[in-house]
Design an enzyme around this catalytic site. Structure first.
Site, PDB file in Angstrom:
ATOM      1  N   GLU A  30      57.855  42.939  43.158  1.00 13.39           N
ATOM      2  CA  GLU A  30      58.670  41.730  43.538  1.00 13.39           C
ATOM      3  C   GLU A  30      59.964  42.118  42.396  1.00 13.39           C
ATOM      4  O   GLU A  30      59.632  42.203  41.145  1.00 13.39           O
ATOM      5  CB  GLU A  30      58.159  40.692  43.233  1.00 13.39           C
ATOM      6  N   ARG A  74      43.060  44.243  38.672  1.00 13.74           N
ATOM      7  CA  ARG A  74      44.246  44.216  38.062  1.00 13.74           C
ATOM      8  C   ARG A  74      44.045  44.740  36.645  1.00 13.74           C
ATOM      9  O   ARG A  74      42.838  44.701  35.956  1.00 13.74           O
ATOM     10  CB  ARG A  74      44.517  42.832  37.954  1.00 13.74           C
ATOM     11  N   LYS A 128      56.140  38.276  33.164  1.00  9.41           N
ATOM     12  CA  LYS A 128      57.381  37.693  32.765  1.00  9.41           C
ATOM     13  C   LYS A 128      57.404  36.465  32.337  1.00  9.41           C
ATOM     14  O   LYS A 128      58.256  36.576  31.263  1.00  9.41           O
ATOM     15  CB  LYS A 128      58.360  37.865  34.427  1.00  9.41           C
TER      16      LYS A 128
HETATM   17  P1  ATP Z   1      54.152  40.036  37.674  1.00  8.40           P
HETATM   18  O1  ATP Z   1      53.893  38.463  37.577  1.00  8.40           O
HETATM   19  O2  ATP Z   1      53.357  40.421  36.423  1.00  8.40           O
HETATM   20  O3  ATP Z   1      55.316  40.792  37.794  1.00  8.40           O
HETATM   21  P2  ATP Z   1      53.031  40.571  40.216  1.00  8.40           P
HETATM   22  O4  ATP Z   1      51.687  40.900  40.740  1.00  8.40           O
HETATM   23  O5  ATP Z   1      53.678  39.495  40.604  1.00  8.40           O
HETATM   24  O6  ATP Z   1      52.777  40.630  38.645  1.00  8.40           O
HETATM   25  P3  ATP Z   1      54.443  42.457  41.920  1.00  8.40           P
HETATM   26  O7  ATP Z   1      56.044  43.048  41.394  1.00  8.40           O
HETATM   27  O8  ATP Z   1      54.457  41.237  42.930  1.00  8.40           O
HETATM   28  O9  ATP Z   1      53.942  42.052  40.600  1.00  8.40           O
HETATM   29  O10 ATP Z   1      53.512  43.429  41.913  1.00  8.40           O
HETATM   30  C1  ATP Z   1      53.986  44.927  42.413  1.00  8.40           C
HETATM   31  C2  ATP Z   1      52.764  45.740  42.534  1.00  8.40           C
HETATM   32  O11 ATP Z   1      51.975  45.855  41.364  1.00  8.40           O
HETATM   33  C3  ATP Z   1      51.716  44.735  43.340  1.00  8.40           C
HETATM   34  O12 ATP Z   1      50.839  45.540  44.310  1.00  8.40           O
HETATM   35  C4  ATP Z   1      50.660  44.349  42.200  1.00  8.40           C
HETATM   36  O13 ATP Z   1      49.441  44.288  42.644  1.00  8.40           O
HETATM   37  C5  ATP Z   1      50.569  45.524  41.413  1.00  8.40           C
HETATM   38  N1  ATP Z   1      50.264  45.074  39.977  1.00  8.40           N
HETATM   39  C6  ATP Z   1      51.230  44.092  39.408  1.00  8.40           C
HETATM   40  N2  ATP Z   1      50.391  43.758  38.147  1.00  8.40           N
HETATM   41  C7  ATP Z   1      49.464  44.422  37.967  1.00  8.40           C
HETATM   42  C8  ATP Z   1      48.213  44.717  36.978  1.00  8.40           C
HETATM   43  N3  ATP Z   1      48.453  44.014  35.834  1.00  8.40           N
HETATM   44  N4  ATP Z   1      47.619  45.572  37.219  1.00  8.40           N
HETATM   45  C9  ATP Z   1      47.648  46.339  38.474  1.00  8.40           C
HETATM   46  N5  ATP Z   1      48.469  46.105  39.445  1.00  8.40           N
HETATM   47  C10 ATP Z   1      49.295  45.474  39.241  1.00  8.40           C
HETATM   48 MG    MG Z   2      55.537  38.704  40.598  1.00  9.95          MG
END
Ligand code: ATP
Ligand code: MG
Length: 781
Positions: A39, A266, A276
């Site tokens: 995202e 994760r 963030k």
């Molecule tokens: P954040 O809030 O930290 O940005 P998020 O899950 O909302 O995390 P996204 O941008 O939606 O972030 O995630 C993109 C991809 O990265 C998704 O497939 C998610 O599962 C993976 N991802 C994000 N954070 C992690 C993590 N800590 N460990 C493994 N995979 C992750």
């Molecule tokens: Mg996110």
């Protein structure tokens, strides 16, 4: 370059097994397609890197493709800068999506059509209840939900309403489109989930084309299906969402072999902030220099620190792919970095804390070149450089001891030591300055020992690094350490995050000396500074003639040991956390030897140390830092006299002011502790944002001055008095008559744009919450 590093053959974790089985059975006709779906609402962090390595890695291993797809279905948070950021970081990691770059928002039209399919099948309906009503009628884990009054609308009625939702006939929240599954499912997510909501918001790619936006559970599976993804891998939190994933695809009519979702654990990394929400306050308060601050676990930060991409990939391989969440020890990342750098980094010499050595029997005015290998024998790389040697050298201050402890193997009065690649020298006299500090060492060198061998076979135990004084280059060296004193806890407020910042997470060594060869090499070279650690030139501040080096990682793990020492009995001044003989000068014990000695010599300081830790609630590290000398402790006391908030003042003194004053002593600053206290008070009274306060502090360091006066002179007062705000509001509303009309016509979502304009006009000094309240009141009247 470095040898490939074997970390075991992939193909053993459960995801790889699933893919292998599907390949064998020919389920997808021998095809593998994965995707990485960020995202674009922030920069990539190390958790994302884990997902990138898994998804792109799978595609590589099985000869498939990995799509880079921006999950940009949520209009308000996305940004083009973040889009580009992800692409840059993924490429840096060594992966490529080829032609498979997609944006979920490009599928809005197709998603809309799929919704019509569900409506026509009687599997989706427009619900006009409020979100509270929907929530209340959904039931609880122990009680089934109730059907609402709109659940039995006909397909024709639903089609009509849904089309009008799309056309912008309704306000945000007036209706939603829901799946018609049932309200008794044990899986709460399956109780008629919302598929679409009305959101009058501007989308960074689609502009104002849409005012209905699909929700994740509806959109994500469709994106996968449109792209013919085979294995859709996400994190464990989405386990319960799998049921909707399957329901939507099956009912819209995607037949097997269609995509399937699999969940893995994760990444949680000890001591790291990965979201963030936690990084933003650190960036805004200026505690870190930006998203690329080398102490952050963002990929930008890790890159800037100098970690090579191979090391990050190795780390991801090492931690593996599991089905249960766990916290990864931060030492694993350091280990991976050392593994890669040990096999690739040329060794050179640098001196962090120089002390001059004069070789009294070396001819004055002459010098020679010594041939020195870049790599030790066990590294399968070759290369040498020449290192100048002359009558005057620098060695590490810590490599000389006037009164050596038992087992000290380096230079002592009358003793011998070997200079790496050079000669054996003997210390004949230590010259002291007026304060009793060693200022220079007079030594003799043994001309028979060039290259370090002793023809007579005599034993010389220690070998130390050195640089030739007239040839050495001045460098600034940045030593990074854990950003937090302890593991951040999810519940903590932003202020707590700031107070937990490790005051020594960045230590700037200004007067280091490095051998001249580093200036001619490729600036991207990662070096091992012998006996000290791995370093490279900071890509932002270390360009051109400026020699600024970042420490990428120490040679050995020292944090675990220090943390242990800090935990046990720091309050008792009997702590002996002295540096073990032979450890690198970059390592710092929890309670510094020097400050410990200062307290031992001054009972007032010792008393204050106790009081800071016991009564003021400061961390042992802060208490230690603030009682290393009368100078710093008096400054702190004076600040507390004006503003008694020990934790906040300690953070200002230990982190912000420390960074700003550089090598200058506190007594040389044009203001005293009272000034710092007054500044902290302005922030506490909400008259100044912490971010702006840092600018004020920077001015004070340069020119002194009264903080309150500087605040008004620099125009940084927080605008909270409504009179001033109203005036700004007037201007903004007058400047945008069309938008005002649109808002009043029902596009409530654009209030965000007005808030943005007012914030801009107030130079960020207004409080956004107040602005929003005033704006809505004004616009709705
Ligand atoms: P954040 O809030 O930290 O940005 P998020 O899950 O909302 O995390 P996204 O941008 O939606 O972030 O995630 C993109 C991809 O990265 C998704 O497939 C998610 O599962 C993976 N991802 C994000 N954070 C992690 C993590 N800590 N460990 C493994 N995979 C992750
Ligand atoms: Mg996110």
């Amino acid at each position: 370059m470095s040898e490939p590093i074997d970390v075991g053959t992939p193909g053993t974790d459960f995801i790889r097994q699933i893919v292998a089985t599907d390949m064998e059975s020919g389920r997808y006709g021998g095809r593998v397609a994965t995707r990485f779906p960020p995202e674009p609402n922030g920069y990539m962090h190390i958790g994302h890197a884990k997902s990138v390595c898994l998804n792109f890695g799978l595609a590589q291993e099985f000869g498939g493709a990995c799509h880079l797809r921006y999950d940009d279905t949520n209009p308000e948070t996305e940004d083009e800068a973040f889009v580009l950021g992800f692409q840059e970081d993924i490429r840096w990691l060594g992966f490529d999506w080829g032609e498979h770059l997609y944006f979920a928002s490009d599928y809005f039209e197709r998603m809309y059509e799929c919704a019509l399919v569900l409506i026509d099948k009687g599997l989706a309906y427009v619900d006009s209840q409020t979100s509270e009503e929907i929530r209340a009628s959904r039931g609880t884990v122990t009680e089934p939900g109730r059907s609402g009054p709109f659940r039995d609308r006909t397909a024709a009625e639903n089609r009509d309403l849904f089309a009008r939702m799309r056309a912008g006939d309704f306000e945000d929240g007036a209706h939603v489109l829901r799946a018609k599954i049932g309200l008794a499912s044990p899986n709460m997510l399956m109780r008629d989930p919302v598929l679409y909501r009305i959101r009058h918001a501007h989308h960074y790619r689609q502009g104002d084309d849409w005012c209905i936006y699909p929700l994740y559970d509806y959109a994500h599976c469709l994106e996968d299906a449109f792209e013919e993804v085979t294995h859709s891998i996400c994190t464990l939190e989405f386990e319960n969402n799998r049921e909707i994933y399957d329901w939507v695809l099956d009912n819209v009519g995607f037949e097997e072999p269609r995509p399937h979702q699999y969940e893995f654990a994760r990444l949680f990394l000890e001591g790291a902030v990965l979201s963030k929400r936690e990084i933003t306050p650190l960036v805004e308060a200026g505690t870190v220099s930006g998203w690329d601050d080398p102490r952050l676990s963002t990929v930008r930060g890790i890159r800037r620190r100098g970690v090579p991409p191979e090391a990050l990939r190795l780390f991801c391989d090492l931690i593996g792919v599991a089905k249960a969440n766990s916290v990864v020890d931060g030492g694993k990342l350091d280990y991976s970095i050392r593994e890669v750098l040990n096999r690739s980094a040329p060794r050179v010499m640098a001196v962090m804390d120089p002390i001059k050595v004069v070789l009294t029997n070396y001819p004055e005015g002459s010098s020679e070149e010594l041939d020195a290998p870049y790599f030790p024998h066990d590294v399968p790389l070759e290369g040498t450089r020449s290192v100048p040697f002359s009558r005057e050298l620098y060695i590490e201050r810590a490599d000389f001891e006037q009164d050596p402890p038992k087992g000290f193997r380096r230079l002592i009065p009358g003793g011998e030591v070997r200079l790496r690649y050079g000669y054996v020298i003997r210390c004949t006299e230590a010259v002291h300055d007026d304060d009793g500090r060693v200022s220079e060492l007079l030594c003799t060198y043994d001309p028979e020992t060039r290259g370090g061998t002793t023809p007579d076979g005599r034993k010389v135990k220690g070998t130390i690094q050195w640089v030739s004084a007239p040839h050495a280059l001045d460098a600034e060296i940045r030593l990074y350490d854990h950003l937090f004193l302890d593991a951040p806890d999810d519940e903590a407020a932003d202020d707590d995050i700031l107070a937990r910042v490790n005051p020594e997470s960045l230590v700037v060594v200004a007067g280091a000396k490095v051998e001249p060869s580093v200036a001619i090499d490729d600036p991207a070279t990662r070096y091992q500074f012998e006996r000290t650690g791995y370093f490279w030139r900071d890509p932002v501040d270390g360009v051109g003639n400026s020699l600024v080096f970042n420490r990428i990682v120490t040679l050995k793990d020292s944090w675990g040991r220090r943390a242990e020492v800090a935990k046990t009995d720091v309050a008792a001044s009997s702590v002996s956390a002295s540096r073990p003989t032979g450890s690198a000068p970059g390592d710092r014990p929890a309670v510094s030897e020097r400050r410990e000695a200062a307290r031992a010599a001054d009972s007032e300081l010792a008393g204050r140390f106790q009081r800071y830790a016991d009564e003021l609630g400061l961390s042992p590290e802060h208490a230690d830092l603030l009682t290393g000398s009368r100078e710093i402790s008096d400054f702190f006391e004076a600040a507390l006299g004006v503003h008694h908030a020990p934790v906040a003042v300690a953070a200002w003194l230990g982190t912000d002011l420390r960074g700003l004053r550089g090598e200058r002593s506190l007594t040389d600053l044009p203001f005293g502790g009272e000034g710092l206290g007054a500044l902290a008070a302005l922030v506490a009274d909400d008259r100044l944002s912490r971010r702006a306060a840092k600018d004020v502090l920077a001015r004070m360091v340069e020119e002194g001055g009264d903080p309150a006066e500087l605040v008004s002179e620099m125009g940084l007062e927080k605008v909270s008095d409504t009179g001033a705000l109203e005036a700004i509001l007037d201007e903004v509303l007058e400047a945008w008559p069309d938008k005002v009309a649109e808002y009043r016509g029902g596009r409530k979502g654009i209030v965000g744009m007005f808030v943005g304009e007012v914030m801009k006009a107030s130079k960020g000094a207004a409080d956004p919450q107040t602005v929003k309240e005033l704006l809505t009141r004004r616009l709705d009247s």
